[in-house]
Design an enzyme around this catalytic site. Structure first.
Site, mmCIF file in Angstrom:
data_model
loop_
_atom_site.group_PDB
_atom_site.id
_atom_site.type_symbol
_atom_site.label_atom_id
_atom_site.label_comp_id
_atom_site.label_asym_id
_atom_site.label_seq_id
_atom_site.Cartn_x
_atom_site.Cartn_y
_atom_site.Cartn_z
ATOM 1 N N GLU A 67 72.422 -11.827 -20.835
ATOM 2 C CA GLU A 67 73.855 -11.585 -20.659
ATOM 3 C C GLU A 67 74.191 -11.133 -19.249
ATOM 4 O O GLU A 67 75.178 -11.582 -18.664
ATOM 5 C CB GLU A 67 74.337 -10.552 -21.681
ATOM 6 C CG GLU A 67 74.556 -11.090 -23.080
ATOM 7 C CD GLU A 67 73.272 -11.341 -23.842
ATOM 8 O OE1 GLU A 67 73.315 -11.988 -24.895
ATOM 9 O OE2 GLU A 67 72.205 -10.873 -23.371
ATOM 10 N N HIS A 136 75.003 -6.218 -34.848
ATOM 11 C CA HIS A 136 75.913 -7.339 -34.665
ATOM 12 C C HIS A 136 77.324 -7.051 -35.177
ATOM 13 O O HIS A 136 78.122 -7.981 -35.305
ATOM 14 C CB HIS A 136 75.384 -8.578 -35.406
ATOM 15 C CG HIS A 136 74.015 -9.000 -34.999
ATOM 16 N ND1 HIS A 136 72.886 -8.400 -35.485
ATOM 17 C CD2 HIS A 136 73.604 -9.954 -34.131
ATOM 18 C CE1 HIS A 136 71.811 -8.980 -34.946
ATOM 19 N NE2 HIS A 136 72.219 -9.913 -34.119
#
Length: 334
Positions: A67, A136
């Site tokens: 990321e 998540h």
């Protein structure tokens, strides 16, 4: 996708986001999409499905699982004149790119003395309720709403999912779009000619006289469902969709509270240090003498979101909790 009339059609939230990306790429050759599995796989949530075949690997770019690396590349592309759409698979993973987002994208305009804009759009899946456990399921959009230099959008409706992206791409500065993953399958009606929408105003989704319920994203629909139940009891709740968390539209919030004299904020983030706390403070500062009761907040339980469904449901704001809290707040004022 089904057409219900000559001017209206039904589509899912997922289809609305995909359509917005496709339209932007046709409109502006500088626009491209990059992220993990966005290409041949079609995206973790199937948002970009089919776009790789349509636009090819130069404009639908699969990235390594880094990321920080690919958000940094997106910032560089934006500085170089491109209009990148960077997809981060879940908001939890954005923490790996927080340095790039907060210490680079958000401050480069300031640090350069106004010389360098960073026109990057970052899309992030957020929220709980899908049994994908603590890694998540977080709702961290309130964290990013703390940062000057960023705009933070939270489209709840199909119209906003379809229309916010192009407006965000036209913005010269970084825009984060948080898409609650529980909404991707939601269907809505949209005009055939639907286009861009504003990204700077909250919106009243239901008028009322007895209390203002302020929310956004998936919790908005819980607030609307609760308002329907309360209406059968003679309590009319006004429901405000924040739509944008930074900058907050204080005017719409304070005007609503001035009409209803009570406020409840429903926020999937945690209560401590929350966006709900910020909104509560603004109401107290700007509409204190309009209030007939203290501002209340309904947030997620202060735990990592559990995997087990019954525990996850218990941790998140739910319709019955909203209804019970409003009943207490309004009391005999029906």
């Amino acid at each position: 996708m089904t057409t219900t009339a000559e001017t209206m059609r039904r589509l899912t939230y997922r289809e609305a986001v995909r359509e917005a990306i496709r339209e932007a790429m046709h409109k502006d050759e500088r626009v491209f999409l990059m992220g993990e599995d966005v290409g041949r796989y079609g995206g973790c949530f199937a948002v970009s499905k089919g776009l790789f075949d349509e636009f090819g690997p130069e404009r639908i770019r699969d990235t390594p699982l880094s990321e920080s690396g690919f958000v940094g590349a997106g910032i560089g592309a934006a500085l170089g004149g491109m209009r990148p759409i960077v997809e981060i698979m879940t908001v939890n993973f954005s923490l790996l790119a927080a340095d790039q987002i907060i210490n680079n994208a958000a401050v480069l305009l300031h640090m350069s003395g106004g010389l360098f804009n960073v026109p990057i759009v970052i899309r992030l899946a957020t929220g709980g309720g899908r049994q994908v456990a603590a890694q998540h399921s977080r709702s961290l959009e309130g964290w990013y709403a703390h940062i000057p230099g960023l705009k933070v959008l939270t489209p709840a409706t199909v119209e906003d999912a379809r229309g916010m992206l192009w407006t965000a791409l036209e913005d010269p500065d970084p825009v984060l779009i948080f898409e609650n993953s529980g909404l991707y399958n939601m269907e809505g009606t949209l005009p055939v000619e639907a286009g861009a929408v504003d990204i700077d105003r909250a919106r009243m989704r239901r008028p009322g006289r007895d209390i203002t319920i302020i929310s956004y994203a998936a919790s908005l629909f819980k607030a609307l469902e609760a308002a329907e139940i309360l209406a059968r009891e003679g309590i009319e709740a006004e429901v405000i969709d924040l739509r944008t968390l930074r900058p907050l539209d204080d005017t719409t919030l304070l005007d609503s509270v001035a009409r209803t004299h009570r406020a409840l904020i429903v926020d999937e983030g945690w209560r401590s240090g929350s966006l709900a706390a910020e909104i509560s403070a603004r109401i107290m500062e700007g509409a204190f003498y309009e209030l007939d009761a203290p501002v209340e907040r309904l947030c997620s339980a202060e735990v990592p979101l559990p995997y087990a469904k019954h525990l996850e449901d218990a941790a998140l704001p739910q319709v019955d909790k909203i209804v019970d809290l409003v009943r207490t707040m309004v009391g005999g004022h029906g």
